[in-house]
Scaffold this motif. Structure first.
Motif, PDB file in Angstrom:
ATOM      1  N   ASP A  17       0.832  -1.207   0.000  1.00  0.00           N
ATOM      2  CA  ASP A  17       0.000   0.000   0.000  1.00  0.00           C
ATOM      3  C   ASP A  17       0.869   1.262   0.000  1.00  0.00           C
ATOM      4  O   ASP A  17       0.611   2.211  -0.740  1.00  0.00           O
ATOM      5  N   ALA A  18       1.915   1.256   0.833  1.00  0.00           N
ATOM      6  CA  ALA A  18       2.816   2.410   0.890  1.00  0.00           C
ATOM      7  C   ALA A  18       3.590   2.554  -0.423  1.00  0.00           C
ATOM      8  O   ALA A  18       3.833   3.673  -0.886  1.00  0.00           O
ATOM      9  N   PHE A  19       3.963   1.423  -1.018  1.00  0.00           N
ATOM     10  CA  PHE A  19       4.671   1.431  -2.301  1.00  0.00           C
ATOM     11  C   PHE A  19       3.809   2.104  -3.361  1.00  0.00           C
ATOM     12  O   PHE A  19       4.254   3.010  -4.070  1.00  0.00           O
ATOM     13  N   LYS A  20       2.549   1.684  -3.449  1.00  0.00           N
ATOM     14  CA  LYS A  20       1.612   2.253  -4.422  1.00  0.00           C
ATOM     15  C   LYS A  20       1.384   3.736  -4.146  1.00  0.00           C
ATOM     16  O   LYS A  20       1.402   4.569  -5.067  1.00  0.00           O
ATOM     17  N   GLU A  21       1.190   4.091  -2.890  1.00  0.00           N
ATOM     18  CA  GLU A  21       0.944   5.484  -2.517  1.00  0.00           C
ATOM     19  C   GLU A  21       2.099   6.383  -2.933  1.00  0.00           C
ATOM     20  O   GLU A  21       1.900   7.512  -3.388  1.00  0.00           O
ATOM     21  N   ARG A  22       3.318   5.867  -2.807  1.00  0.00           N
ATOM     22  CA  ARG A  22       4.496   6.659  -3.171  1.00  0.00           C
ATOM     23  C   ARG A  22       4.474   7.006  -4.663  1.00  0.00           C
ATOM     24  O   ARG A  22       4.777   8.129  -5.053  1.00  0.00           O
ATOM     25  N   PHE A  23       4.105   6.040  -5.494  1.00  0.00           N
ATOM     26  CA  PHE A  23       4.020   6.318  -6.929  1.00  0.00           C
ATOM     27  C   PHE A  23       2.940   7.356  -7.222  1.00  0.00           C
ATOM     28  O   PHE A  23       3.121   8.222  -8.078  1.00  0.00           O
ATOM     29  N   GLN A  24       1.847   7.283  -6.502  1.00  0.00           N
ATOM     30  CA  GLN A  24       0.789   8.274  -6.701  1.00  0.00           C
ATOM     31  C   GLN A  24       1.266   9.657  -6.249  1.00  0.00           C
ATOM     32  O   GLN A  24       0.915  10.660  -6.870  1.00  0.00           O
ATOM     33  N   GLN A  25       2.089   9.711  -5.212  1.00  0.00           N
ATOM     34  CA  GLN A  25       2.649  10.990  -4.778  1.00  0.00           C
ATOM     35  C   GLN A  25       3.567  11.584  -5.846  1.00  0.00           C
ATOM     36  O   GLN A  25       3.704  12.796  -5.954  1.00  0.00           O
ATOM     37  N   PHE A  26       4.184  10.717  -6.651  1.00  0.00           N
ATOM     38  CA  PHE A  26       5.036  11.176  -7.746  1.00  0.00           C
ATOM     39  C   PHE A  26       4.222  11.573  -8.974  1.00  0.00           C
ATOM     40  O   PHE A  26       4.782  11.981  -9.983  1.00  0.00           O
ATOM     41  N   GLY A  27       2.899  11.422  -8.913  1.00  0.00           N
ATOM     42  CA  GLY A  27       2.049  11.850 -10.004  1.00  0.00           C
ATOM     43  C   GLY A  27       1.530  10.750 -10.912  1.00  0.00           C
ATOM     44  O   GLY A  27       0.862  11.031 -11.908  1.00  0.00           O
ATOM     45  N   PHE A  28       1.833   9.497 -10.597  1.00  0.00           N
ATOM     46  CA  PHE A  28       1.314   8.390 -11.392  1.00  0.00           C
ATOM     47  C   PHE A  28      -0.176   8.240 -11.125  1.00  0.00           C
ATOM     48  O   PHE A  28      -0.638   8.429 -10.000  1.00  0.00           O
ATOM     49  N   SER A  29      -0.927   7.870 -12.147  1.00  0.00           N
ATOM     50  CA  SER A  29      -2.359   7.626 -11.956  1.00  0.00           C
ATOM     51  C   SER A  29      -2.551   6.375 -11.086  1.00  0.00           C
ATOM     52  O   SER A  29      -1.640   5.549 -10.963  1.00  0.00           O
ATOM     53  N   GLU A  30      -3.745   6.233 -10.517  1.00  0.00           N
ATOM     54  CA  GLU A  30      -4.026   5.074  -9.668  1.00  0.00           C
ATOM     55  C   GLU A  30      -3.846   3.759 -10.429  1.00  0.00           C
ATOM     56  O   GLU A  30      -3.192   2.838  -9.908  1.00  0.00           O
ATOM     57  N   PRO A  31      -4.373   3.625 -11.664  1.00  0.00           N
ATOM     58  CA  PRO A  31      -4.181   2.355 -12.379  1.00  0.00           C
ATOM     59  C   PRO A  31      -2.712   2.033 -12.670  1.00  0.00           C
ATOM     60  O   PRO A  31      -2.299   0.877 -12.573  1.00  0.00           O
ATOM     61  N   ILE A  32      -1.929   3.044 -13.022  1.00  0.00           N
ATOM     62  CA  ILE A  32      -0.505   2.800 -13.283  1.00  0.00           C
ATOM     63  C   ILE A  32       0.204   2.427 -11.990  1.00  0.00           C
ATOM     64  O   ILE A  32       1.001   1.483 -11.947  1.00  0.00           O
TER      65      ILE A  32
END
Length: 79
Positions: A17-32
């Protein structure tokens, strides 16, 4: 890495969950972000273990050699 760099390097596992959240913080969309997380999950739980090492998919470069030839010089330049 620690030996090549001459200082301790530690690994800290993070939750998916934290891994995914970090990518979203970098601007990646939720699906990516979810797709990248799914790939990491698969790798973490053995996806790559069924790949037989052959001359076609393996290089003679050891991890230590890569650290010496690529990692250390790259970090030296970026510091």
């Amino acid at each position: 890495m620690s030996e090549a760099l001459g200082k301790p390097v530690r690994f800290q596992q993070t939750s998916f969950d934290a891994f995914k959240e970090r990518f979203q913080q970098f601007g990646f969309s939720e699906p990516i972000a979810q797709g990248i997380t799914d790939m990491m999950y698969s790798t973490n739980y053995g996806l790559d273990l069924d790949v037989e090492r052959t001359d076609k998919n393996t290089t003679p470069t050891t991890f230590r050699r890569w650290c010496d030839d690529v990692l250390v010089p790259t970090l030296r330049v970026s510091n």
